[in-house]
Design a protein around this motif. Structure first.
Motif, PDB file in Angstrom:
ATOM      1  N   ARG A  79      44.338  41.486  31.458  1.00 32.80           N
ATOM      2  CA  ARG A  79      45.583  42.026  30.913  1.00 32.80           C
ATOM      3  C   ARG A  79      46.476  40.939  30.316  1.00 32.80           C
ATOM      4  NH1 ARG A  79      44.528  45.161  35.421  1.00 32.80           N
ATOM      5  NH2 ARG A  79      44.349  47.403  34.982  1.00 32.80           N
ATOM      6  N   THR A  80      45.953  39.726  30.225  1.00 37.81           N
ATOM      7  CA  THR A  80      46.748  38.610  29.701  1.00 37.81           C
ATOM      8  C   THR A  80      45.941  37.849  28.663  1.00 37.81           C
ATOM      9  OG1 THR A  80      47.820  38.402  31.862  1.00 37.81           O
ATOM     10  CG2 THR A  80      48.113  36.597  30.326  1.00 37.81           C
ATOM     11  N   ARG A  81      46.574  37.527  27.544  1.00 40.02           N
ATOM     12  CA  ARG A  81      45.932  36.761  26.481  1.00 40.02           C
ATOM     13  C   ARG A  81      46.827  35.596  26.088  1.00 40.02           C
ATOM     14  NH1 ARG A  81      42.327  39.811  27.331  1.00 40.02           N
ATOM     15  NH2 ARG A  81      41.030  41.026  25.902  1.00 40.02           N
ATOM     16  N   VAL A  82      46.205  34.595  25.485  1.00 37.28           N
ATOM     17  CA  VAL A  82      46.916  33.456  24.928  1.00 37.28           C
ATOM     18  C   VAL A  82      46.437  33.294  23.491  1.00 37.28           C
ATOM     19  CG1 VAL A  82      47.524  31.037  25.193  1.00 37.28           C
ATOM     20  CG2 VAL A  82      46.872  32.375  27.195  1.00 37.28           C
ATOM     21  N   VAL A  83      47.361  33.239  22.533  1.00 37.97           N
ATOM     22  CA  VAL A  83      46.971  33.120  21.137  1.00 37.97           C
ATOM     23  C   VAL A  83      47.743  31.980  20.477  1.00 37.97           C
ATOM     24  CG1 VAL A  83      46.480  35.593  21.005  1.00 37.97           C
ATOM     25  CG2 VAL A  83      48.697  34.751  20.249  1.00 37.97           C
TER      26      VAL A  83
END
Length: 246
Positions: A104-108
């Motif tokens: 449920r967590t992303r880094v972009v």
């Protein structure tokens, strides 16, 4: 440098040297960083709790440190979804390694100066549904964007893309002449500091309704028992506020 101010371990010798130079001129800098981080935690708890927000877009997130947005939000509801955005590839690599198992967590990779690229990023779109309310967090980042880089236009683009019921969170260093001297070591960093006045920071909330108590010193935004126990005095030179889009 921010990680060092917070007492973290994810910093290099050059960061520590520059941070010490800042504190030699402006000793309050460490308290500004800590007050700002505590404000972020209280704002996220309000958003995930009282406001019922389940989506968070944290732009200019920096290196993961204690009490990250996803930890605070998911502590209220494990279903909360978070996208972190930063323009530093080192931050990206470090954060992705830490969050590899969190679906449920992303880094972009992205920059607040390019809001359209953030809003159309497939990873952002894959985690967040921008047709539903979202909290956009611009915490301690806009004072690194100078007027000629159009920070107000960038914020407006983000707000325009937000659904009604969404929130904008901003914290920003206050313009004070003595802080300009402390900001000089940032001149050789990857972003120089651009402090702003109360009225200038208030402009970022144009078209939004400020949540009480409005734009205030970060330590005075809905202080919890820990903050109140510190006997604040005049506070720190950093504004914080939360606005809602109706």
């Amino acid at each position: 440098m921010y990680d060092f101010f917070l007492g973290g371990k994810d910093n290099f010798a050059a960061d520590r040297e520059a941070a010490e130079q800042v504190m030699a001129v402006a000793p309050i800098t460490r308290e500004v960083a800590r007050g700002n981080r505590a404000f972020l935690g209280r704002a996220v708890r309000f958003l995930a709790g009282e406001a019922g927000i389940r989506q968070f877009l944290d732009i200019g997130a920096g290196l993961p440190t204690g009490a990250n947005v996803h930890q605070v939000a998911q502590g209220v509801d494990p279903e909360c979804r978070v996208v972190y955005v930063d323009n530093d590839p080192v931050v990206l690599a470090h954060a992705r390694a830490l969050l590899a198992t969190d679906a449920r967590t992303r880094v972009v990779l992205g920059d607040v100066r390019g809001p359209d690229e953030i809003l159309t990023d497939p990873d952002v779109r894959g985690v967040l549904d921008l047709s539903e309310p979202v909290a956009v967090l611009l915490v301690a980042v806009l004072h690194f964007v100078h007027d000629h880089e159009d920070p107000y236009g960038a914020v407006r683009a983000l707000v325009d893309a937000m659904a009604p019921g969404s929130f904008l969170v901003v914290s920003h260093v206050e313009y004070r002449p003595e802080l300009l001297r402390g900001a000089r070591p940032y001149d050789r960093a990857n972003a120089q500091v651009a402090p702003r006045t109360f009225d200038e920071v208030t402009r970022f909330f144009d078209g939004l309704e400020l949540v009480p108590p409005g734009l205030v010193n970060v330590r005075r935004w809905r202080p919890d028992a820990r903050v109140l126990s510190e006997q604040l005095g005049p506070g720190v030179p950093c504004f914080g506020g939360v606005g809602v889009k109706r």
